[in-house]
Design an enzyme around this catalytic site. Structure first.
Site, PDB file in Angstrom:
ATOM      1  N   SER A  42       0.930  -1.317   0.135  1.00 30.25           N
ATOM      2  CA  SER A  42       0.262  -0.120   0.138  1.00 30.25           C
ATOM      3  C   SER A  42       0.874   0.940   0.085  1.00 30.25           C
ATOM      4  O   SER A  42       0.969   1.794   1.028  1.00 30.25           O
ATOM      5  CB  SER A  42      -0.891   0.178   1.287  1.00 30.25           C
ATOM      6  OG  SER A  42      -0.664   0.219   2.265  1.00 30.25           O
ATOM      7  N   HIS A 149      -3.769  -5.613   2.559  1.00 32.71           N
ATOM      8  CA  HIS A 149      -2.626  -6.931   2.746  1.00 32.71           C
ATOM      9  C   HIS A 149      -3.344  -7.850   3.509  1.00 32.71           C
ATOM     10  O   HIS A 149      -2.708  -9.046   3.422  1.00 32.71           O
ATOM     11  CB  HIS A 149      -2.025  -6.266   4.682  1.00 32.71           C
ATOM     12  CG  HIS A 149      -0.736  -5.076   4.297  1.00 32.71           C
ATOM     13  ND1 HIS A 149       0.017  -4.614   4.833  1.00 32.71           N
ATOM     14  CD2 HIS A 149      -0.577  -4.769   3.156  1.00 32.71           C
ATOM     15  CE1 HIS A 149      -0.077  -3.493   4.648  1.00 32.71           C
ATOM     16  NE2 HIS A 149       0.353  -3.289   3.362  1.00 32.71           N
ATOM     17  N   GLU A 158      -5.114  -2.425   9.070  1.00 29.91           N
ATOM     18  CA  GLU A 158      -4.387  -3.069   9.986  1.00 29.91           C
ATOM     19  C   GLU A 158      -5.108  -3.103  11.606  1.00 29.91           C
ATOM     20  O   GLU A 158      -5.267  -1.474  11.988  1.00 29.91           O
ATOM     21  CB  GLU A 158      -2.928  -2.016  10.228  1.00 29.91           C
ATOM     22  CG  GLU A 158      -2.333  -2.745   9.037  1.00 29.91           C
ATOM     23  CD  GLU A 158      -0.220  -2.059   9.058  1.00 29.91           C
ATOM     24  OE1 GLU A 158      -0.172  -1.973  10.180  1.00 29.91           O
ATOM     25  OE2 GLU A 158      -0.244  -2.194   8.222  1.00 29.91           O
ATOM     26  N   GLU A 200       1.802  -9.246   6.526  1.00 30.51           N
ATOM     27  CA  GLU A 200       3.067  -9.407   8.282  1.00 30.51           C
ATOM     28  C   GLU A 200       2.603  -9.583   9.175  1.00 30.51           C
ATOM     29  O   GLU A 200       2.899  -9.563  10.765  1.00 30.51           O
ATOM     30  CB  GLU A 200       2.216  -7.536   8.484  1.00 30.51           C
ATOM     31  CG  GLU A 200       2.369  -6.420   7.352  1.00 30.51           C
ATOM     32  CD  GLU A 200       2.442  -5.478   7.483  1.00 30.51           C
ATOM     33  OE1 GLU A 200       1.432  -4.933   8.780  1.00 30.51           O
ATOM     34  OE2 GLU A 200       3.220  -4.395   6.918  1.00 30.51           O
ATOM     35  N   ASP A 236      -4.049   1.051  11.951  1.00 26.92           N
ATOM     36  CA  ASP A 236      -3.206   1.917  10.672  1.00 26.92           C
ATOM     37  C   ASP A 236      -4.762   2.155   8.985  1.00 26.92           C
ATOM     38  O   ASP A 236      -4.776   0.403   8.988  1.00 26.92           O
ATOM     39  CB  ASP A 236      -2.229   0.852  10.248  1.00 26.92           C
ATOM     40  CG  ASP A 236      -1.646   2.086   8.757  1.00 26.92           C
ATOM     41  OD1 ASP A 236      -2.581   2.719   8.094  1.00 26.92           O
ATOM     42  OD2 ASP A 236      -0.937   1.209   8.293  1.00 26.92           O
ATOM     43  N   GLU A 277      -3.019   5.694  12.596  1.00 31.25           N
ATOM     44  CA  GLU A 277      -2.282   5.159  11.611  1.00 31.25           C
ATOM     45  C   GLU A 277      -3.157   6.489  10.183  1.00 31.25           C
ATOM     46  O   GLU A 277      -4.377   5.221  10.089  1.00 31.25           O
ATOM     47  CB  GLU A 277      -0.944   4.522  11.097  1.00 31.25           C
ATOM     48  CG  GLU A 277      -0.503   4.529  10.067  1.00 31.25           C
ATOM     49  CD  GLU A 277       0.552   3.940   9.983  1.00 31.25           C
ATOM     50  OE1 GLU A 277       1.184   3.043  11.436  1.00 31.25           O
ATOM     51  OE2 GLU A 277       1.360   3.588   9.565  1.00 31.25           O
ATOM     52  N   ASP A 304       1.818   8.480   7.565  1.00 31.76           N
ATOM     53  CA  ASP A 304       2.117   7.202   6.753  1.00 31.76           C
ATOM     54  C   ASP A 304       2.738   8.108   4.972  1.00 31.76           C
ATOM     55  O   ASP A 304       3.025   8.962   4.869  1.00 31.76           O
ATOM     56  CB  ASP A 304       2.166   5.975   7.335  1.00 31.76           C
ATOM     57  CG  ASP A 304       2.688   4.936   6.022  1.00 31.76           C
ATOM     58  OD1 ASP A 304       3.762   5.162   5.615  1.00 31.76           O
ATOM     59  OD2 ASP A 304       1.871   4.206   6.046  1.00 31.76           O
ATOM     60  N   LYS A 329       9.949   5.347   7.037  1.00 35.10           N
ATOM     61  CA  LYS A 329      10.296   3.532   5.719  1.00 35.10           C
ATOM     62  C   LYS A 329      11.538   4.250   5.186  1.00 35.10           C
ATOM     63  O   LYS A 329      10.962   5.439   4.802  1.00 35.10           O
ATOM     64  CB  LYS A 329       9.146   3.514   5.699  1.00 35.10           C
ATOM     65  CG  LYS A 329       7.883   3.022   5.853  1.00 35.10           C
ATOM     66  CD  LYS A 329       6.535   2.496   5.169  1.00 35.10           C
ATOM     67  CE  LYS A 329       5.854   2.431   5.895  1.00 35.10           C
ATOM     68  NZ  LYS A 329       4.425   2.495   5.153  1.00 35.10           N
ATOM     69  N   HIS A 357       8.501  -0.743   9.460  1.00 37.31           N
ATOM     70  CA  HIS A 357       8.905  -1.612   8.415  1.00 37.31           C
ATOM     71  C   HIS A 357       8.181  -1.854   6.799  1.00 37.31           C
ATOM     72  O   HIS A 357       7.066  -1.406   7.291  1.00 37.31           O
ATOM     73  CB  HIS A 357       8.571  -3.263   8.869  1.00 37.31           C
ATOM     74  CG  HIS A 357       7.457  -3.754   9.161  1.00 37.31           C
ATOM     75  ND1 HIS A 357       7.064  -4.798   9.407  1.00 37.31           N
ATOM     76  CD2 HIS A 357       5.794  -2.747   9.149  1.00 37.31           C
ATOM     77  CE1 HIS A 357       5.523  -4.716   9.327  1.00 37.31           C
ATOM     78  NE2 HIS A 357       5.204  -3.549   9.533  1.00 37.31           N
ATOM     79  N   LYS A 380       7.971  -0.533  14.710  1.00 38.52           N
ATOM     80  CA  LYS A 380       6.917  -0.583  14.052  1.00 38.52           C
ATOM     81  C   LYS A 380       6.968  -2.375  12.916  1.00 38.52           C
ATOM     82  O   LYS A 380       7.857  -1.897  11.655  1.00 38.52           O
ATOM     83  CB  LYS A 380       5.757  -0.205  13.285  1.00 38.52           C
ATOM     84  CG  LYS A 380       4.291  -0.670  12.657  1.00 38.52           C
ATOM     85  CD  LYS A 380       3.707   0.034  11.361  1.00 38.52           C
ATOM     86  CE  LYS A 380       2.085  -0.159  11.305  1.00 38.52           C
ATOM     87  NZ  LYS A 380       1.789   0.546   9.886  1.00 38.52           N
TER      88      LYS A 380
HETATM   89  P1  PGA Z   1       3.205  -0.831   2.465  1.00 37.98           P
HETATM   90  O1  PGA Z   1       2.495  -0.715   4.080  1.00 37.98           O
HETATM   91  O2  PGA Z   1       2.344  -2.625   2.581  1.00 37.98           O
HETATM   92  O3  PGA Z   1       3.564  -0.454   1.939  1.00 37.98           O
HETATM   93  O4  PGA Z   1       4.273  -1.599   3.272  1.00 37.98           O
HETATM   94  C1  PGA Z   1       2.435  -1.085   5.432  1.00 37.98           C
HETATM   95  C2  PGA Z   1       2.036   0.472   5.505  1.00 37.98           C
HETATM   96  O5  PGA Z   1       1.004   0.800   5.178  1.00 37.98           O
HETATM   97  O6  PGA Z   1       2.301   1.359   6.979  1.00 37.98           O
HETATM   98 ZN    ZN Z   2       0.625   2.868   7.052  1.00 39.93          ZN
END
Ligand code: PGA
Ligand code: ZN
Length: 409
Positions: A42, A149, A158, A200, A236, A277, A304, A329, A357, A380
């Protein structure tokens, strides 16, 4: 001087089985280090490009043919020069020639080689002013997955256990306990349903947002009672993923921005959420400010996709009061220097940082050192799977190294 003797890169796979880049940096002293870069699913619209056109093979050629010659001979202790060189060799604003993943791998490997040469942990090389290695981040642990995810689950991406004991071992234990209690309850409620895990490591179940939040809240309460440790619900939402034409589109409701602010405020108060988040779209700087004004005294409000670890976007968020925290990140923005610039801007303006992560990870632990070295409020990194455990176990090791004199955050 810690002169760089060679820089090389190779292909490895992330936890989703997708190709990514690892880099190796060797110094004249013989000290050497390897670092791999993770990948998101994402991803924010304003992130740098993860790979150049041509993917991993093109990234590897760019490192070997263009980056290595420019970096050999530089001082590994001069991270700003190394990372500046990565940007000038790339020459594009979004790192589209080399890719954020190769840039991250090289930037981190250089810092790790320096740490190796000095016989110091990586966090010390990265340490911001005032960071003493005795304040540990809270655990931001993904317990149940939805969104991108885990297709078929809740819209919210999340459902998180936020364990914030000063002792990192207790925070880890608490978050893991919430994960396991949540799984037990899902199994009890749906004994015949297949129960899987998302990218995750959080559970995946075909349940709605509200039921997921209830399960999470109950599991946190139970873990608190059992372990006498501070662990609370977090979310999140990754709201940009379901924001379309001015509406937040859930399976069971469509909300405009005002409606979304009211809905999220109510969730924070009903469930005692302490970590929140991306509750709004990635361009919604002003609505974010409104929400932070409403709930920012009782929960972290974390950007984020809103900031993508980018200092100019964070500057805008600080000026408007959009959030009280920023997720970082490294490969969202490209290099350690870019990340540290964002961290320093956040710290000097009183915002918390959370080192994060990606959903596709590598089984390495440098992220834990980024979290401790930057004095992050949170780490995280998911809760289950070797690539997540590598980071949590490293935090336990760093905690043990302090001989148990933890400072409150
Ligand atoms: P990602 O996102 O799939 O881009 O690692 C994780 C998140 O939104 O925190
Ligand atoms: Zn996020």
């Amino acid at each position: 001087m810690s002169r760089i003797r060679s820089v090389n890169a190779g292909q490895i796979y992330d936890s989703r089985g997708r190709a990514t880049v690892e880099a190796e940096v060797v110094l004249d002293s013989g000290a050497r280090a390897r670092a791999g870069a993770p990948s998101g699913a994402s991803t924010g619209a304003h992130e740098v490009a993860a790979f150049p056109t041509g993917g991993v093979p093109a990234a590897l050629s760019a490192v070997r043919a263009r980056l290595a010659p420019a970096l050999v001979g530089l001082d590994a202790a001069d991270q700003v020069l190394i990372d500046g060189t990565i940007h000038s060799v790339d020459g594009t604003p979004n790192l589209s020639e080399i890719g954020g993943n190769a840039a991250t791998a090289v930037s981190v490997a250089a810092a790790m080689a320096l740490a190796e040469e000095r016989g110091e942990p990586l966090w010390k090389v990265l340490a911001r002013p005032g960071v003493d290695g005795r304040r540990f981040p809270a655990i931001v642990g993904n317990c149940l997955n939805g969104g991108r995810h885990a297709i078929g689950g809740p819209d919210i991406q999340e459902f998180i256990a936020y364990g914030d004991d000063p002792d990192p071992a207790r925070s880890v234990q608490a978050a893991l306990r919430v994960h396991s209690l949540l799984g037990e309850e899902l199994h009890r409620r749906y004994p015949t349903a297949a129960l899987g895990r998302g990218d995750e490591g959080g559970w995946v179940a075909a349940i709605g947002n509200v039921e997921a939040l209830e399960l999470l809240t109950n599991a946190c309460a139970k873990a608190r009672d059992e372990l006498h440790v501070s662990v609370h619900p977090g979310l999140d939402l990754a709201a940009s993923e379901f924001f379309e034409s001015g509406q937040y589109r859930y399976h069971d409701r469509r909300l405009d921005t005002e409606g979304q602010i009211a809905f999220v405020t109510q969730l924070v108060d009903t469930y005692g959420i302490r970590y929140l988040e991306d509750p709004l779209d990635q361009e919604a700087f002003e609505p974010f400010a409104k929400l932070t004004h409403a709930v920012g005294d009782r929960t972290l409000v974390v950007g984020d996709d809103l900031y993508v670890t980018n200092a100019s976007r964070l500057r805008r968020g600080i000026d408007l009061g959009s959030t009280n925290a920023v997720l970082t990140k490294v490969n969202q923005v490209g290099t350690l220097t870019d990340t540290l610039r964002t961290v320093d801007l956040a710290r000097s303006n009183g915002l918390a940082t959370v080192a994060s992560h990606r959903s596709g990870e590598v089984p390495e632990s440098w992220l834990t050192h980024v979290a401790v070295g930057t004095g992050a409020r949170g780490l995280k990194c998911g809760l289950l799977g070797g690539e997540r455990m590598a980071k949590l176990n490293e935090l336990l090791r760093l905690g043990r190294a302090t001989e148990h004199t933890f400072h409150a955050r």
